[in-house]
Design an enzyme around this catalytic site. Structure first.
Site, PDB file in Angstrom:
ATOM      1  N   TYR A 134       1.251  -7.333 -37.790  1.00  0.00           N
ATOM      2  CA  TYR A 134       1.417  -7.312 -36.339  1.00  0.00           C
ATOM      3  C   TYR A 134       2.495  -6.289 -36.013  1.00  0.00           C
ATOM      4  O   TYR A 134       3.687  -6.543 -36.233  1.00  0.00           O
ATOM      5  CB  TYR A 134       1.789  -8.707 -35.846  1.00  0.00           C
ATOM      6  CG  TYR A 134       1.937  -8.874 -34.350  1.00  0.00           C
ATOM      7  CD1 TYR A 134       1.544  -7.890 -33.452  1.00  0.00           C
ATOM      8  CD2 TYR A 134       2.479 -10.045 -33.836  1.00  0.00           C
ATOM      9  CE1 TYR A 134       1.677  -8.063 -32.076  1.00  0.00           C
ATOM     10  CE2 TYR A 134       2.616 -10.234 -32.465  1.00  0.00           C
ATOM     11  CZ  TYR A 134       2.211  -9.235 -31.595  1.00  0.00           C
ATOM     12  OH  TYR A 134       2.346  -9.415 -30.236  1.00  0.00           O
ATOM     13  N   LYS A 162      -2.785  -5.829 -36.343  1.00  0.00           N
ATOM     14  CA  LYS A 162      -2.831  -5.931 -34.888  1.00  0.00           C
ATOM     15  C   LYS A 162      -1.850  -4.898 -34.356  1.00  0.00           C
ATOM     16  O   LYS A 162      -0.641  -5.023 -34.532  1.00  0.00           O
ATOM     17  CB  LYS A 162      -2.435  -7.335 -34.430  1.00  0.00           C
ATOM     18  CG  LYS A 162      -2.370  -7.480 -32.906  1.00  0.00           C
ATOM     19  CD  LYS A 162      -1.753  -8.805 -32.490  1.00  0.00           C
ATOM     20  CE  LYS A 162      -1.581  -8.848 -30.973  1.00  0.00           C
ATOM     21  NZ  LYS A 162      -0.820 -10.048 -30.530  1.00  0.00           N
TER      22      LYS A 162
END
Length: 301
Positions: A134, A162
């Site tokens: 992330y 992500k």
């Protein structure tokens, strides 16, 4: 693990005293699965993980995993300020049967790329689960750069990232130079661009209360390859994205959206406070127009 579709970072419904409303959470999970989302994330920042202890985060993850009951994968957030806490979350995710873990850079510490990579690899060794990285430098203060990606990309468990930097050049970099790490959209107003560059998943908080509309954009672009219709859907979504991102009221807006959908969300935990009446009214108007516009586009399609 292949990440395809809409992954919802699930909110945490609260009672007025700040305790967990697990019946409310069960209803949210059922609503999301029924609406066709492809996976759930427990313990993300949309779930207010920064207000929760490690034990509380694992309690929510166990509950979510049990409620999903194998119908969709459940990713467990393992990001934390302390490596020891991240390892405890990762081990807990493994023990409860989590399908993958989500790992962000530790906030505030501002590690070097080498230090950040070693942090991820320590978490990886503890869990031995598929990992979605992330990258959100706006919240963590550091970017998951090329040195970092080169180091962590050697692990077979590092499957996806992500990407929430907002830098479109990062999309190009990931698509061209790191095709072995699946790119997942983490910047809602760039979803169309992510899909055009090959992303096949979207982690989107707005799908907590507009799951069908987010699934529609994914299917239109990533499955059908119909970017002309996709642009129309994306255009209808842009006003919502502007409202969500303004003034630091992201979680509050998402929770009010969930309440608008007829589900219980409750207030955020401190230090955040609920939306005021004017903010609620603005959000409600934007959502009404969005739903009507996208429904019309889908009927035409």
């Amino acid at each position: 693990m292949k990440f395809k579709g809409i992954y919802t970072p699930v909110i945490t419904p609260h009672r007025a005293d700040g305790s967990f409303d697990l019946d409310g959470l069960a209803d949210v999970v059922e609503h999301l699965i029924g609406a066709g989302v492809h996976g759930l994330i427990s313990g993300g920042s949309t779930g207010e993980n920064y207000t929760q202890t490690v034990d509380e985060r694992l309690e929510l993850a166990r509950f979510t995993k049990a409620r999903a009951n194998g119908r969709v994968p459940v990713i467990v957030g393992a990001g934390a300020m302390r490596t020891a806490d991240s390892i405890a979350l990762a081990e807990g995710a493994r023990d409860l049967g989590g399908d993958a873990i989500l790992v962000a850079s530790p906030p505030y510490a501002v590690p070097t790329e080498r230090e950040n990579a070693l942090n991820v690899l320590a978490i990886d060794r503890a869990a031995n689960l598929p990992i979605m990285l992330y990258n959100y430098p706006g919240r963590t203060g550091v970017n998951m750069g090329e040195e970092f990606l080169d180091r962590v990309g050697r692990s077979r468990n590092v499957c996806a990232i992500k990407e929430s930097s907002g830098d479109i050049n990062r999309v190009h970099l990931l698509a061209r130079d790191y095709p072995h790490i699946q790119m997942s959209c983490g910047m809602d107003d760039q979803a169309l661009e992510f899909f055009a560059w090959g992303a096949r998943s979207w982690v989107c908080a707005g799908s907590n209360f507009l799951p069908e509309e987010h699934v529609a954009l994914y299917e239109t672009c990533a499955v059908k390859g119909d970017f002309a219709t996709g642009r129309r859907i994306m255009s209808a979504m842009m006003p919502l994205m502007r409202v969500l991102e303004q003034g630091g009221k992201f979680v509050q807006c998402v929770k009010h959206g969930v309440e608008m959908a007829g589900l219980r969300a409750g207030p955020p935990r401190p230090p955040l406070k609920p939306l005021n009446k004017d903010d609620k009214r603005q959000l409600e108007q934007v959502i009404r127009v969005l739903k009507t516009t996208i429904a019309d586009i889908r009927r035409e399609d």
